[in-house]
Each structure stands twice: as structure tokens, then as C-alpha cells.
Design a protein around this motif. Sequence first.
Motif, PDB file in Angstrom:
ATOM      1  N   ASP A 170      -7.167  -8.965  -2.099  1.00  0.00           N
ATOM      2  CA  ASP A 170      -6.497  -8.165  -3.111  1.00  0.00           C
ATOM      3  C   ASP A 170      -7.468  -7.426  -4.008  1.00  0.00           C
ATOM      4  OD1 ASP A 170      -4.016  -8.904  -2.257  1.00  0.00           O
ATOM      5  OD2 ASP A 170      -3.843 -10.590  -3.655  1.00  0.00           O
ATOM      6  N   SER A 171      -8.723  -7.775  -3.987  1.00  0.00           N
ATOM      7  CA  SER A 171      -9.671  -7.153  -4.896  1.00  0.00           C
ATOM      8  C   SER A 171     -10.056  -5.771  -4.397  1.00  0.00           C
ATOM      9  CB  SER A 171     -10.915  -8.032  -5.047  1.00  0.00           C
ATOM     10  OG  SER A 171     -11.626  -8.045  -3.845  1.00  0.00           O
ATOM     11  N   LEU A 172     -10.427  -4.912  -5.328  1.00  0.00           N
ATOM     12  CA  LEU A 172     -10.794  -3.538  -4.996  1.00  0.00           C
ATOM     13  C   LEU A 172     -11.980  -3.509  -4.046  1.00  0.00           C
ATOM     14  CD1 LEU A 172     -10.401  -0.533  -5.395  1.00  0.00           C
ATOM     15  CD2 LEU A 172     -11.765  -0.699  -7.487  1.00  0.00           C
ATOM     16  N   GLY A 173     -13.001  -4.296  -4.338  1.00  0.00           N
ATOM     17  CA  GLY A 173     -14.187  -4.303  -3.488  1.00  0.00           C
ATOM     18  C   GLY A 173     -13.879  -4.738  -2.067  1.00  0.00           C
ATOM     19  N   CYS A 174     -13.037  -5.726  -1.916  1.00  0.00           N
ATOM     20  CA  CYS A 174     -12.702  -6.229  -0.579  1.00  0.00           C
ATOM     21  C   CYS A 174     -11.784  -5.275   0.167  1.00  0.00           C
ATOM     22  CB  CYS A 174     -12.031  -7.590  -0.686  1.00  0.00           C
ATOM     23  SG  CYS A 174     -13.122  -8.851  -1.340  1.00  0.00           S
ATOM     24  N   SER A 175     -10.917  -4.591  -0.535  1.00  0.00           N
ATOM     25  CA  SER A 175      -9.955  -3.722   0.140  1.00  0.00           C
ATOM     26  C   SER A 175     -10.571  -2.424   0.630  1.00  0.00           C
ATOM     27  CB  SER A 175      -8.763  -3.432  -0.778  1.00  0.00           C
ATOM     28  OG  SER A 175      -9.195  -2.786  -1.946  1.00  0.00           O
ATOM     29  N   ILE A 176     -11.754  -2.055   0.124  1.00  0.00           N
ATOM     30  CA  ILE A 176     -12.376  -0.815   0.601  1.00  0.00           C
ATOM     31  C   ILE A 176     -13.269  -1.027   1.801  1.00  0.00           C
ATOM     32  CG2 ILE A 176     -12.310   0.290  -1.658  1.00  0.00           C
ATOM     33  CD1 ILE A 176     -15.389  -0.241  -1.723  1.00  0.00           C
ATOM     34  N   THR A 177     -13.555  -2.271   2.147  1.00  0.00           N
ATOM     35  CA  THR A 177     -14.458  -2.550   3.257  1.00  0.00           C
ATOM     36  C   THR A 177     -14.036  -1.853   4.549  1.00  0.00           C
ATOM     37  OG1 THR A 177     -15.066  -4.647   2.253  1.00  0.00           O
ATOM     38  CG2 THR A 177     -15.574  -4.374   4.586  1.00  0.00           C
ATOM     39  N   PRO A 178     -12.772  -1.907   4.955  1.00  0.00           N
ATOM     40  CA  PRO A 178     -12.393  -1.209   6.188  1.00  0.00           C
ATOM     41  C   PRO A 178     -12.653   0.296   6.132  1.00  0.00           C
ATOM     42  CG  PRO A 178     -10.638  -2.688   5.492  1.00  0.00           C
ATOM     43  CD  PRO A 178     -11.654  -2.657   4.390  1.00  0.00           C
ATOM     44  N   ASP A 202      -4.825  -2.978 -10.417  1.00  0.00           N
ATOM     45  CA  ASP A 202      -4.071  -2.706  -9.193  1.00  0.00           C
ATOM     46  C   ASP A 202      -3.816  -1.215  -9.025  1.00  0.00           C
ATOM     47  OD1 ASP A 202      -4.029  -5.412  -8.674  1.00  0.00           O
ATOM     48  OD2 ASP A 202      -1.949  -5.692  -9.330  1.00  0.00           O
ATOM     49  N   GLN A 203      -3.422  -0.556 -10.120  1.00  0.00           N
ATOM     50  CA  GLN A 203      -3.153   0.882 -10.047  1.00  0.00           C
ATOM     51  C   GLN A 203      -4.429   1.656  -9.756  1.00  0.00           C
ATOM     52  OE1 GLN A 203      -0.134   2.384 -10.050  1.00  0.00           O
ATOM     53  NE2 GLN A 203      -1.268   4.225  -9.519  1.00  0.00           N
ATOM     54  N   LEU A 204      -5.520   1.294 -10.408  1.00  0.00           N
ATOM     55  CA  LEU A 204      -6.799   1.957 -10.154  1.00  0.00           C
ATOM     56  C   LEU A 204      -7.207   1.758  -8.700  1.00  0.00           C
ATOM     57  CD1 LEU A 204      -9.313   3.482 -11.135  1.00  0.00           C
ATOM     58  CD2 LEU A 204     -10.281   1.273 -11.788  1.00  0.00           C
ATOM     59  N   GLY A 205      -7.068   0.546  -8.199  1.00  0.00           N
ATOM     60  CA  GLY A 205      -7.395   0.277  -6.804  1.00  0.00           C
ATOM     61  C   GLY A 205      -6.560   1.110  -5.854  1.00  0.00           C
ATOM     62  N   HIS A 206      -5.278   1.213  -6.129  1.00  0.00           N
ATOM     63  CA  HIS A 206      -4.388   2.013  -5.290  1.00  0.00           C
ATOM     64  C   HIS A 206      -4.801   3.481  -5.324  1.00  0.00           C
ATOM     65  CE1 HIS A 206      -0.742   4.416  -4.503  1.00  0.00           C
ATOM     66  NE2 HIS A 206      -0.541   3.504  -3.570  1.00  0.00           N
ATOM     67  N   ASP A 207      -5.058   4.006  -6.520  1.00  0.00           N
ATOM     68  CA  ASP A 207      -5.442   5.417  -6.665  1.00  0.00           C
ATOM     69  C   ASP A 207      -6.781   5.706  -5.996  1.00  0.00           C
ATOM     70  OD1 ASP A 207      -3.121   5.767  -8.114  1.00  0.00           O
ATOM     71  OD2 ASP A 207      -4.121   5.783 -10.068  1.00  0.00           O
ATOM     72  N   VAL A 208      -7.743   4.821  -6.193  1.00  0.00           N
ATOM     73  CA  VAL A 208      -9.070   5.014  -5.595  1.00  0.00           C
ATOM     74  C   VAL A 208      -8.965   4.973  -4.074  1.00  0.00           C
ATOM     75  CG1 VAL A 208     -11.349   3.967  -5.289  1.00  0.00           C
ATOM     76  CG2 VAL A 208     -10.399   4.225  -7.579  1.00  0.00           C
ATOM     77  N   LEU A 209      -8.211   4.032  -3.543  1.00  0.00           N
ATOM     78  CA  LEU A 209      -8.064   3.940  -2.088  1.00  0.00           C
ATOM     79  C   LEU A 209      -7.397   5.184  -1.509  1.00  0.00           C
ATOM     80  CD1 LEU A 209      -7.132   0.216  -1.496  1.00  0.00           C
ATOM     81  CD2 LEU A 209      -9.238   1.386  -0.881  1.00  0.00           C
ATOM     82  N   ALA A 210      -6.409   5.711  -2.206  1.00  0.00           N
ATOM     83  CA  ALA A 210      -5.734   6.919  -1.727  1.00  0.00           C
ATOM     84  C   ALA A 210      -6.713   8.090  -1.662  1.00  0.00           C
ATOM     85  CB  ALA A 210      -4.555   7.260  -2.635  1.00  0.00           C
ATOM     86  N   VAL A 211      -7.547   8.227  -2.683  1.00  0.00           N
ATOM     87  CA  VAL A 211      -8.531   9.307  -2.713  1.00  0.00           C
ATOM     88  C   VAL A 211      -9.590   9.098  -1.631  1.00  0.00           C
ATOM     89  CG1 VAL A 211     -10.420  10.280  -4.086  1.00  0.00           C
ATOM     90  CG2 VAL A 211      -8.197   9.908  -5.136  1.00  0.00           C
ATOM     91  N   VAL A 212     -10.071   7.873  -1.506  1.00  0.00           N
ATOM     92  CA  VAL A 212     -11.132   7.583  -0.537  1.00  0.00           C
ATOM     93  C   VAL A 212     -10.646   7.835   0.884  1.00  0.00           C
ATOM     94  CG1 VAL A 212     -12.446   5.675   0.470  1.00  0.00           C
ATOM     95  CG2 VAL A 212     -12.465   6.046  -1.994  1.00  0.00           C
ATOM     96  N   ARG A 213      -9.418   7.429   1.182  1.00  0.00           N
ATOM     97  CA  ARG A 213      -8.868   7.676   2.529  1.00  0.00           C
ATOM     98  C   ARG A 213      -8.896   9.164   2.869  1.00  0.00           C
ATOM     99  NH1 ARG A 213      -4.403   3.849   1.114  1.00  0.00           N
ATOM    100  NH2 ARG A 213      -5.045   1.883   2.047  1.00  0.00           N
ATOM    101  N   LYS A 214      -8.571   9.973   1.883  1.00  0.00           N
ATOM    102  CA  LYS A 214      -8.551  11.420   2.114  1.00  0.00           C
ATOM    103  C   LYS A 214      -9.960  11.990   2.187  1.00  0.00           C
ATOM    104  CE  LYS A 214      -7.361  14.297  -1.222  1.00  0.00           C
ATOM    105  NZ  LYS A 214      -6.565  15.037  -2.205  1.00  0.00           N
ATOM    106  N   ARG A 215     -10.819  11.586   1.289  1.00  0.00           N
ATOM    107  CA  ARG A 215     -12.158  12.171   1.183  1.00  0.00           C
ATOM    108  C   ARG A 215     -13.118  11.719   2.275  1.00  0.00           C
ATOM    109  NH1 ARG A 215     -11.717  16.763  -1.442  1.00  0.00           N
ATOM    110  NH2 ARG A 215     -10.683  16.500  -3.437  1.00  0.00           N
ATOM    111  N   VAL A 216     -12.898  10.557   2.839  1.00  0.00           N
ATOM    112  CA  VAL A 216     -13.799  10.078   3.884  1.00  0.00           C
ATOM    113  C   VAL A 216     -13.646  10.917   5.153  1.00  0.00           C
ATOM    114  CG1 VAL A 216     -12.407   8.299   5.020  1.00  0.00           C
ATOM    115  CG2 VAL A 216     -14.840   7.924   4.647  1.00  0.00           C
ATOM    116  N   CYS A 217     -12.553  11.651   5.271  1.00  0.00           N
ATOM    117  CA  CYS A 217     -12.309  12.519   6.432  1.00  0.00           C
ATOM    118  C   CYS A 217     -12.432  13.998   6.082  1.00  0.00           C
ATOM    119  CB  CYS A 217     -10.916  12.250   6.985  1.00  0.00           C
ATOM    120  SG  CYS A 217     -10.687  10.571   7.560  1.00  0.00           S
TER     121      CYS A 217
END
Length: 112
Positions: free
Chosen positions: A93-101, A45-60
Motif C-alpha cells: 500500500d505504500s507509495l514507494g512499493c506501489s511504484i516498483t512495477p 493515499d491521494q498523493l500516491g494515486h495522483d503520482v501513479l497516474a502521472v507516472v503511468r502516462k509519463r513513463v510512455c
Amino acid sequence: MSEVFSVLIQYLDNPDSEPTVLHKSYQTLLKWISVSPDPSSSMRDQLGHDVLAVVRKRVCDVRWEVRDSTVEFLGQLMAVSLPKESAQCASEDSLGCSITPHLVEALQDPES
């Protein structure tokens, strides 16, 4: 193992990281995710949260190399995550599914 993930996330989160460092950090993170034993739920869960935070920033990011590496990372993460988590995708809730958007958003961005 959580220390390794923390260091990689720090590299990815650092605004001064060069595109090559980011690309290598993404590759290393993918490798660690693919070879690590099933992490605990809280660590995942923590890794997913951290990865999503980074991806949100880096995709822009204004640098095309960074956006390109991020989209590449997201695609590879889907390939690594979804086979393991396909039964969990219904819960979103899974990391793979949560990054799709975020992947869809990045692919629709005319600047990327």
C-alpha cells in the motif's frame, strides 16, 4: 500543503508542459515529500494515486527527456519513500512499493 501537491500534479499532468518544467516539478515534489511532516493517511493515499497516474502516462511519453526525468524521479522517490515505509512494503500500500512495477517497466522499455 495539499494545494502545493495539487499544483505540482497539475504541472506534471499537463500534456503541454515542457520537459524542463516536468523535471523541475518532479524535483520540487520530491523535496516537498522529503521535508513534509507525516501527511494524513487520506492525503498520502491521494498523493500516491495522483503520482501513479502521472507516472503511468509519463513513463510512455514520446519525448526521451520526459521518460528520463520520470525514471530518475521514480528512483529518487524510492530512496525517499522506502526508508520511511519499509515496514509497510509487505502490504503493497505504500507509495514507494506501489511504484516498483512502473520503475521496472520503464527500465525494460527499449525506447527509454
